[in-house]
Design a protein around this motif. Sequence first.
Motif: not given
Length: 427
Positions: A2-6, A78-79, A86-90
């Motif tokens: 699972v991708a981490p949240t912001l 910087a990113v 932010v979107d999923a790519r970032v």
Amino acid sequence: MVAPTLEQIDATLARLSAAVAAQAAILMELESAPGRALIDPERLTGATRERATTALAALADAWHCYRTLTELLTAARAVRGDKVRVDARVTAELDTLLHGPTAVPVLPGAPAGSPPPAVGIRPTELADRTDAALGSVRATIDEILAAWSRLLAILSATEGQLATADELAARLRLGDDAGRTVARRLLAELSDLTAADPLAVPDSLVTRLEAAVSTAQAGLDELARRHDTLPQALRVAAALLERIAALIDRAATDADRARSRILLPATQLPRMPAGVLDDERHGLRTWLDRLTAAAAAGRWKEASRGLDRWRELADATLISARRFADRSAAPLQTRDDLRGLLGGWHAKAAGLGVVEDPDLAQAYRHARSVLYTAPTDLDRATALVRAFGAAVDRRAAAGDGEPVPEVEVEGDPVGARPDRGRETDRT
């Protein structure tokens, strides 16, 4: 996965930023601290040099890891930017930067013992590696500094003790001696080893140095005691000499008096050996004069040690002089004791009311005549006094009116008349 949240990414970014800030402070502290010079391999040898080389390699690795982590965090900030969303790519890019593996290449020209290249290490693991390296460097510096401080304290104390010993030796006008020479050699050895390899200093070297200094100081203290007490010791010796001389004089006087007043065998009153005081080589008085002259000339060690031997002979001579004095006084003392005893028996007879008894009176006069006539025959006087005392005791036991049997002493009846040709001795 699972991708981490912001929020999780921001939390990781904050933790790593805090870690990097803390590491920056530690790195600057280590580089600027006075203890940093202690791990310069160029001035070290042996075990301390090895530990310092390893610590420097760890410090270099910590700097490299710190820079790598700082560059990674700079890229991640910087990113991330300052957007609320932010979107999923970032998010994916940030996840790769902050949670994915990264490579830390070996430093160019890294010394032997440097950590291996970090391949596939995560940023949090890289931060832990930096912390571990910094902890290792600090522990090494602290260990070297503790050993160095302990040894410097020992060196300082020892140097002070030797300086005090040198001052004492100068006061006593002594040159260098083997004890202080050994102590200085060990001090120089410890000083050199402390500067170059403090971690390798054996406890035995410190123990030997402390023992050498203690021995040297004890020897000087004893010499100082001898030096400072020598004048008084010479005065005490002179007083002892006078006591011995007085005893010898008294023994000679008493012996002469006894020979003129007591009937004695020729060998009963021997004299002290001739020259015991004034023999040119071995006489106590002439020897003490030589020691006093040596002390006055500044040869106090010679005088002090000689005085020890003089005192041994003087103490033995004092014992002999007392023995001779007692033996010389004994005959006259025995005579005086018999006179006192005779007087006591006579007083007892007077108390019984029989002092005028013809036999007792004659026995008393006979004993008294022998005791007060020179030269006195002590054996005969002793027998007569005892016979008179026994007669008084028998009269006391028998009571008034009982006759006192005639007493004979070695064939000499109590009533016998004393030899009137001898001179009465009242002394």
